[in-house]
Each structure stands twice: as C-alpha cells, then as structure tokens.
Enzyme design. Structure first.
Site, PDB file in Angstrom:
ATOM      1  N   ARG A 164       0.807  -1.224   0.000  1.00 26.95           N
ATOM      2  CA  ARG A 164       0.000   0.000   0.000  1.00 26.95           C
ATOM      3  C   ARG A 164       0.839   1.272   0.000  1.00 26.95           C
ATOM      4  NH1 ARG A 164      -5.229  -1.174   3.778  1.00 26.95           N
ATOM      5  NH2 ARG A 164      -5.903  -3.081   2.771  1.00 26.95           N
ATOM      6  N   ASP A 205     -14.804   9.624   9.849  1.00 29.08           N
ATOM      7  CA  ASP A 205     -13.784   8.614   9.598  1.00 29.08           C
ATOM      8  C   ASP A 205     -12.426   9.314   9.642  1.00 29.08           C
ATOM      9  OD1 ASP A 205     -13.915   5.574   8.331  1.00 29.08           O
ATOM     10  OD2 ASP A 205     -12.047   6.611   7.852  1.00 29.08           O
TER      11      ASP A 205
HETATM   12  C1  LIG Z   1     -13.515  -1.707   7.623  1.00 24.33           C
HETATM   13  S1  LIG Z   1     -14.055  -0.026   7.650  1.00 24.33           S
HETATM   14  C2  LIG Z   1     -15.637  -0.204   8.443  1.00 24.33           C
HETATM   15  C3  LIG Z   1     -16.673   0.715   7.843  1.00 24.33           C
HETATM   16  C4  LIG Z   1     -18.096   0.559   8.427  1.00 24.33           C
HETATM   17  N1  LIG Z   1     -18.142   0.946   9.808  1.00 24.33           N
HETATM   18  C5  LIG Z   1     -18.606  -0.846   8.248  1.00 24.33           C
HETATM   19  O1  LIG Z   1     -18.707  -1.595   9.213  1.00 24.33           O
HETATM   20  O2  LIG Z   1     -18.886  -1.229   7.110  1.00 24.33           O
HETATM   21  C6  LIG Z   1     -13.040   0.617   8.951  1.00 24.33           C
HETATM   22  C7  LIG Z   1     -12.943   2.135   8.921  1.00 24.33           C
HETATM   23  O3  LIG Z   1     -12.367   2.588  10.134  1.00 24.33           O
HETATM   24  C8  LIG Z   1     -11.600   3.737   9.848  1.00 24.33           C
HETATM   25  N2  LIG Z   1     -10.646   3.988  10.945  1.00 24.33           N
HETATM   26  C9  LIG Z   1      -9.544   3.279  11.290  1.00 24.33           C
HETATM   27  N3  LIG Z   1      -8.951   3.832  12.363  1.00 24.33           N
HETATM   28  C10 LIG Z   1      -9.706   4.913  12.712  1.00 24.33           C
HETATM   29  C11 LIG Z   1      -9.606   5.899  13.735  1.00 24.33           C
HETATM   30  N4  LIG Z   1      -8.622   5.884  14.619  1.00 24.33           N
HETATM   31  N5  LIG Z   1     -10.560   6.859  13.778  1.00 24.33           N
HETATM   32  C12 LIG Z   1     -11.574   6.882  12.887  1.00 24.33           C
HETATM   33  N6  LIG Z   1     -11.722   5.986  11.898  1.00 24.33           N
HETATM   34  C13 LIG Z   1     -10.795   5.011  11.814  1.00 24.33           C
HETATM   35  C14 LIG Z   1     -10.938   3.392   8.529  1.00 24.33           C
HETATM   36  O4  LIG Z   1     -10.487   4.546   7.852  1.00 24.33           O
HETATM   37  C15 LIG Z   1     -12.057   2.655   7.809  1.00 24.33           C
HETATM   38  O5  LIG Z   1     -12.787   3.517   6.965  1.00 24.33           O
END
Ligand SMILES: C[S@@+](CC[C@H](N)C(=O)[O-])C[C@H]1O[C@@H](n2cnc3c(N)ncnc32)[C@H](O)[C@@H]1O
Length: 281
Positions: A42, A150
C-alpha cells in the site's frame, strides 16, 4: 523481479517498526508483523509518486513534513475501508424496529441523533439515514441529525459526494432504490447517487476516534463497526470509554457481530449480538 518485489525488499525491520509505531500513535491501529506485505504494497504508490528509492528515504520525508499531508496519506493507505450498504442487515432491523419506535415516543422537539463513527465511504451512514427516513413519519424528518466520521480523508470525500457504482446497491429492494437513489445518465451511466433528501441529513467529518476531545454532542445510537478489530486492547478501551460518554442515557452502541467487549471495562448492557445499551430510560 517485479517493481513491487524490488521495493518490497527494502522495507527493513526497522522501517516496519517505525511505520507501526507511527500508525499506532496516530490511529490506534496495531499493525502486526503479519501485515508487512500489506504495508509494503500500500505504501509503494507513495514511494513512486514522491520518487523515493527506499522506505528509509520516505520515512525521513514523513518525519520532516510538518503539514501533516504525508501522514494523512499514510493513514489513508493503511486503513481498510471495506464496507457495504446495509452490512449486517439485522442491525438495521434492530434500529428500525426497536430503537426508532422508542425514540418516537419522546417529546417531538427532541432530535433523533445518531453517529456513524467509522463510516468509511459512507455506505453505513446512508443505510442509517435511509432506515430513519423509512421509519420516522415525514412530518418529523427534521428531527433527524446524523454525524458520520472517519479517519480517512479519501473515504470522507467519497462519502460526501454520495456517488457509487450501481453494483454496490444492486442487492437493495427496487422500492429503496427508487425512493432514495438517482440513476446516472450519459457520462454518469452505471452510477447512482443518494438523493439530496438523504445526503442533507448527514454531517460528514474527518475525525480520529482516538483523538476525539471536542465533540460536545451526545447520541441516541452510535455505530462503530468493524474498526476496533484493528486496535489493540488499550486503544479499544479508550475508544469504548469515549463512545460510552457520547451516548445519551438509554442510547445504543452498535459493534460488528465479530466484535465484543469482553476484555473491556464498560457500563453497557448487552442487548443482541453486536448491540449494547447504556443504562437509562
Ligand atoms: C472496515 S471499515 C468499516 C466501515 C463501516 N463501519 C462498516 O462496518 O462497514 C473501517 C474504517 O475505520 C476507519 N478507521 C480506522 N482507524 C480509525 C480511527 N482511529 N478513527 C476513525 N476511523 C478510523 C478506517 O479509515 C475505515 O474507513
């Protein structure tokens, strides 16, 4: 040898350790050594774009960059944004059939407030908005207030626009598609966009869950699904404590089905798989 393999070999143990420490400090995401190939793959693009020959050169640049732009790019590259509309559908049934009816019995002047706390490209937040629009009487739609946030800048930009390939929503009932989506025509053929009536309900913001300090609002429900699986126990504890403080009494916390709060100190009560409730009316 492919380009990826050439540069991949330059990610030394020390580079990996520095990247892991930085990512953990800034996001709570714990990158175990098993994620090494993912990290290499990545970050390749950033190395190529910036003309850096090695990860060590790139890390020096990252450390010097005071603007935070490169750090944002690293976090954008590392985060896993996989999501979908109405993912884990029974949570949306629970929202529609248990949470919303109870909220509708409160004074009509009180808002119905929800937060999609790791909303990725917006699919989850729009699924919540659609659920509410379909369940709350039209005359009360202006009570609905949704925050969606996010860490990933790119994901939030996509979410705000609300345009998706048709394939992403092909599994939704025709009635939902007709009511809440517009089909693209001409150059937009093959795309759909959420109608303004849905988009206007959501305030999309870039927000880091481990740095939330200035959020004054409380919420009747918070979705924080499929994100804490990337955190270690300490980061999970911090985030769960913060989320709990942002729930109204009686408010609900939605985690994914594969997540639990077993190693976490909290005052929430388990309701159904992945759903917890703060004590209250
Ligand atoms: C796998 S996605 C899940 C999206 C949605 N909640 C779902 O269940 O379909 C995980 C998301 O968490 C976000 N993320 C990771 N670490 C984070 C943080 N410290 N604060 C906010 N968002 C975060 C990532 O950018 C990503 O978009």
């Amino acid at each position: 040898m492919s380009e990826v393999e050439t540069a991949a070999s330059r990610l030394t143990n020390s580079d990996m350790r520095k990247i892991s420490e930085l990512v953990y400090a800034k996001s709570g995401i714990a990158l175990r050594d098993s994620k090494r190939a993912m990290v290499m793959a990545r970050l390749q693009k950033r190395l190529r774009q910036g003309g850096f020959a090695t990860f060590a050169d790139y890390l020096k640049h990252l450390k010097r960059d005071q603007s935070g732009t490169e750090l944002t790019a690293v976090l954008d590259a590392i985060t896993t944004n996989h999501t979908s509309f109405f993912r884990e559908a029974d949570h949306f049934h629970f929202l529609a059939n248990r949470v919303v009816p109870a909220l509708l019995t409160r004074r009509a002047s009180r808002p119905i407030a929800g937060w999609s706390a790791a909303c990725s490209t917006g699919d989850e937040a729009y699924s919540i908005a659609i659920t509410l629009l379909d369940r709350v009487p039209i005359a009360q739609h202006d009570r609905i207030r949704l925050l969606a946030s996010d860490l990933s800048r790119q994901a939030i930009q996509t979410a705000r626009i609300g345009v998706y390939p048709m394939g992403r929503v092909a599994h939704l009932p025709q009635a939902t598609l007709r009511r809440h989506f517009e089909r693209g025509i001409g150059e937009q053929e093959g795309l759909v966009r959420l109608k303004r009536s849905v988009r206007r309900l959501i305030d999309f913001r870039e927000l880091n869950l481990i740095e939330v300090t200035s959020l004054r609002a409380t919420f009747d429900f918070i979705f924080c699904r499929n994100v804490m699986i990337y955190f270690d126990c300490e980061a999970r504890q911090r985030v769960v404590g913060m989320l709990e403080r942002h729930l109204t009494p009686g408010g609900y916390l939605f985690l994914s089905h594969s997540e639990g709060l077993s190693e976490i100190k909290h005052g929430l009560r388990w309701c159904v798989p992945g759903v917890y409730r703060r004590a209250g009316p």
